[in-house]
Design a protein around this motif. Structure first.
Motif, PDB file in Angstrom:
ATOM      1  N   LEU A 126       1.291  -1.270   0.543  1.00  0.00           N
ATOM      2  CA  LEU A 126       0.461  -0.477  -0.332  1.00  0.00           C
ATOM      3  C   LEU A 126       1.176   1.296  -0.068  1.00  0.00           C
ATOM      4  N   ARG A 127       0.088   2.131  -0.196  1.00  0.00           N
ATOM      5  CA  ARG A 127       0.352   3.531  -0.584  1.00  0.00           C
ATOM      6  C   ARG A 127       0.983   4.346   0.734  1.00  0.00           C
ATOM      7  N   TYR A 128       1.229   4.980   1.391  1.00  0.00           N
ATOM      8  CA  TYR A 128       1.959   6.245   2.785  1.00  0.00           C
ATOM      9  C   TYR A 128       2.088   7.704   2.053  1.00  0.00           C
ATOM     10  N   ALA A 129       1.574   8.707   2.972  1.00  0.00           N
ATOM     11  CA  ALA A 129       2.377   9.871   2.567  1.00  0.00           C
ATOM     12  C   ALA A 129       1.530  11.123   3.572  1.00  0.00           C
ATOM     13  N   HIS A 130       2.455  12.042   3.743  1.00  0.00           N
ATOM     14  CA  HIS A 130       1.660  12.781   4.806  1.00  0.00           C
ATOM     15  C   HIS A 130       1.098  14.510   3.450  1.00  0.00           C
ATOM     16  N   TRP A 131       0.458  14.908   4.513  1.00  0.00           N
ATOM     17  CA  TRP A 131      -0.278  15.772   3.521  1.00  0.00           C
ATOM     18  C   TRP A 131      -0.430  16.776   4.892  1.00  0.00           C
ATOM     19  N   ARG A 132       0.294  18.134   5.252  1.00  0.00           N
ATOM     20  CA  ARG A 132      -0.185  18.840   6.331  1.00  0.00           C
ATOM     21  C   ARG A 132      -0.180  18.725   7.638  1.00  0.00           C
ATOM     22  N   GLY A 133       1.015  17.637   7.142  1.00  0.00           N
ATOM     23  CA  GLY A 133       1.631  17.213   8.770  1.00  0.00           C
ATOM     24  C   GLY A 133       0.917  15.366   8.934  1.00  0.00           C
TER      25      GLY A 133
ATOM     26  N   THR B 103       3.912  15.222   0.673  1.00  0.00           N
ATOM     27  CA  THR B 103       5.495  14.797   0.807  1.00  0.00           C
ATOM     28  C   THR B 103       5.318  12.765   1.448  1.00  0.00           C
ATOM     29  N   ASP B 104       6.752  13.052   1.976  1.00  0.00           N
ATOM     30  CA  ASP B 104       6.657  11.182   1.920  1.00  0.00           C
ATOM     31  C   ASP B 104       5.413  10.280   1.378  1.00  0.00           C
ATOM     32  N   ASP B 105       6.059  10.962   0.073  1.00  0.00           N
ATOM     33  CA  ASP B 105       4.716   9.485   0.028  1.00  0.00           C
ATOM     34  C   ASP B 105       5.842   8.486  -0.967  1.00  0.00           C
ATOM     35  N   GLN B 106       5.584   7.338  -0.164  1.00  0.00           N
ATOM     36  CA  GLN B 106       6.437   5.938  -0.529  1.00  0.00           C
ATOM     37  C   GLN B 106       5.298   4.238  -0.279  1.00  0.00           C
ATOM     38  N   VAL B 107       5.354   3.629  -1.276  1.00  0.00           N
ATOM     39  CA  VAL B 107       5.128   2.404  -0.869  1.00  0.00           C
ATOM     40  C   VAL B 107       5.767   1.428  -0.871  1.00  0.00           C
ATOM     41  N   THR B 108       4.744   1.268   0.740  1.00  0.00           N
ATOM     42  CA  THR B 108       5.440   0.297   1.232  1.00  0.00           C
ATOM     43  C   THR B 108       5.098  -1.569   1.479  1.00  0.00           C
ATOM     44  N   ASP B 109       5.557  -2.298   1.811  1.00  0.00           N
ATOM     45  CA  ASP B 109       5.163  -3.729   2.053  1.00  0.00           C
ATOM     46  C   ASP B 109       5.340  -4.550   3.559  1.00  0.00           C
ATOM     47  N   LEU B 110       3.909  -4.224   4.215  1.00  0.00           N
ATOM     48  CA  LEU B 110       3.614  -5.195   4.988  1.00  0.00           C
ATOM     49  C   LEU B 110       3.726  -6.588   5.067  1.00  0.00           C
ATOM     50  N   PRO B 111       4.650  -7.163   5.257  1.00  0.00           N
ATOM     51  CA  PRO B 111       4.650  -8.922   5.087  1.00  0.00           C
ATOM     52  C   PRO B 111       4.344  -9.473   6.152  1.00  0.00           C
ATOM     53  N   TYR B 112       3.535 -10.861   5.704  1.00  0.00           N
ATOM     54  CA  TYR B 112       2.554 -11.587   6.835  1.00  0.00           C
ATOM     55  C   TYR B 112       3.570 -13.159   6.821  1.00  0.00           C
ATOM     56  N   THR B 113       3.449 -13.449   7.840  1.00  0.00           N
ATOM     57  CA  THR B 113       4.397 -14.765   8.598  1.00  0.00           C
ATOM     58  C   THR B 113       3.554 -15.806   7.889  1.00  0.00           C
TER      59      THR B 113
END
Length: 415
Positions: free
Chosen positions: A349-356, A404-414
């Motif tokens: 999924l993709r996270y980011a910050h806007w206006r903090g 800002t801080d726009d990035q794609v993140t992978d959250l792994p499952y066990t």
């Protein structure tokens, strides 16, 4: 298709299932693998409702949760391990009535007995989850929405089988029309416990302080339980209010006033669409759903960009994956021979910050980003001018250049 037979009032007579409740023993029908029971009686009993059915000699019925019954006779061995019910620590002076009272008091969120009871309701891989929907929301999920926001374990809500009973679980804020004769729900299996959170504690305190003008649905108490005069139901949210990838064989359900469960559609992961399961006798239940033809056999969800997906590794390469539980995770492929079990899997999924403010990025259009707040509270809602679209779900548009801080993140499952 999961519907109760026409003469289901005599189901207990046919199967031999008997349930002890309230000082009596009644013929019964099992619901959700023993999470709840439908009890039947030939005579009027306090708390039972008149609901005669063709061919039945037992016109009175009542739905009860398994925690309300004192004994079950004649039940078959369960095909899978049941979910753990809410459990209360033994206390000489406090009982279930006091626990329910605590669950409705925001100032009691830290009470040790309440905390222990809430922590006993857990999600494991494969737990069946439920989200009650309005007709508008059902149309949205048929067209491609993904599970998100507030939801419940099926085990905890299996006894709520009529439109009136499911009202307290709705998250849309719409006013129920008079004579409502059908309720809808999405049911899916949890891919991983880490995809869910309990709306308690400091991280979710802002939800409890949002004023009525800025929210939809029932208030969030901060105790982890649904606001209710009589029900003790633990509630969950998807972590960060994120969309979750739709698992294979998720279902869209209808609950008409008769108290039966009707499977409307089943999700076909490879085709990215919903296959109609309902027969002609139940298609009238879709009449209230906007923009959906009851005669349409298959409804594709479209090729619009998705806010999240599962990715898995197989033989050194990355593939889009699908949760096909309880079996596991596999490569998403049209041909059966290519549906290999993946060696690793993660939710992307993709996270980011806007206006903090921390947000999830849902989609991008013409230089603008559609954002959903991860931790909504009065300050972040005012800062971003976000609008509430579902209980606890706040979204807004932001210029891409300001994010800002726009990035794609992978959250792994066990695995």
């Amino acid at each position: 298709m999961s519907v109760t037979p026409q003469a289901s009032g005599d189901a207990g007579e046919r199967t031999g299932l008997r349930v002890a409740y309230g000082g009596g023993v009644y013929p019964a029908e099992e619901i959700a693998r023993g999470a709840a029971y439908e009890l039947f009686s030939a005579d009027e009993v306090a708390g039972f409702e008149w609901a005669p059915r063709t061919g039945s000699a037992l016109p009175w019925r009542r739905f009860v949760h398994v925690t309300e019954v004192t004994a079950v006779h004649g039940a078959a061995e369960p095909a899978e391990d049941p979910d753990t019910p809410v459990m209360m620590p033994a206390h000489r002076e406090r009982g279930w009535a006091q626990l329910h009272q605590l669950s409705q008091r925001p100032d009691a969120a830290g009470d040790p007995m309440l905390t222990a009871a809430r922590s006993s309701a857990v999600i494991r891989r494969g737990t069946r989850m439920v989200k009650v929907l309005s007709p508008r929301q059902l149309a949205g999920y048929v067209r491609g929405w993904l599970p998100h926001g507030f939801c419940y374990r099926e085990h905890d809500v299996a006894h709520l089988r009529t439109p009136a009973a499911t009202t307290l679980l709705r998250t849309d804020g719409e006013v129920s029309r008079d004579g409502l004769d059908v309720a809808y729900a999405l049911r899916w299996r949890a891919s991983d416990p880490g995809d869910y959170d309990v709306p308690v504690g400091e991280a979710h305190r802002g939800l409890s302080t949002l004023p009525p003008r800025d929210r939809l649905g029932a208030p969030v108490l901060g105790t982890g339980f649904v606001p209710s005069n009589s029900q003790l139901i633990p509630e969950f949210v998807t972590r960060d209010f994120a969309d979750l990838p739709m698992p294979a064989n998720a279902t869209l359900l209808a609950y008409p006033a008769e108290g039966v469960e009707v499977v409307l559609y089943s999700y076909q992961a490879e085709q990215r669409g919903w296959l109609r399961m309902v027969g002609p006798q139940w298609r009238h239940l879709l009449a209230a759903v906007p923009g959906l033809s009851p005669d349409q056999e298959y409804v594709p969800t479209g090729d619009a960009p998705r806010s999240t997906q599962l990715v898995g590794a197989y033989a050194g390469s990355e593939y889009e994956a699908v949760a096909d539980l309880p079996g596991g995770f596999r490569v998403l492929a049209m041909t059966r021979a290519a549906r290999y079990p993946v060696e690793t899997v993660a939710r992307r999924l993709r996270y980011a910050h806007w206006r903090g403010v921390p947000c999830l990025v849902l989609r991008e259009e013409a230089g603008w980003l559609r954002l959903r707040l991860c931790r909504p509270d009065p300050e972040t809602v005012a800062t971003t001018a976000a609008q509430c679209h579902d209980r606890g779900v706040y979204e807004t548009w932001a210029p891409g250049a300001e994010v800002t801080d726009d990035q794609v993140t992978d959250l792994p499952y066990t695995l």
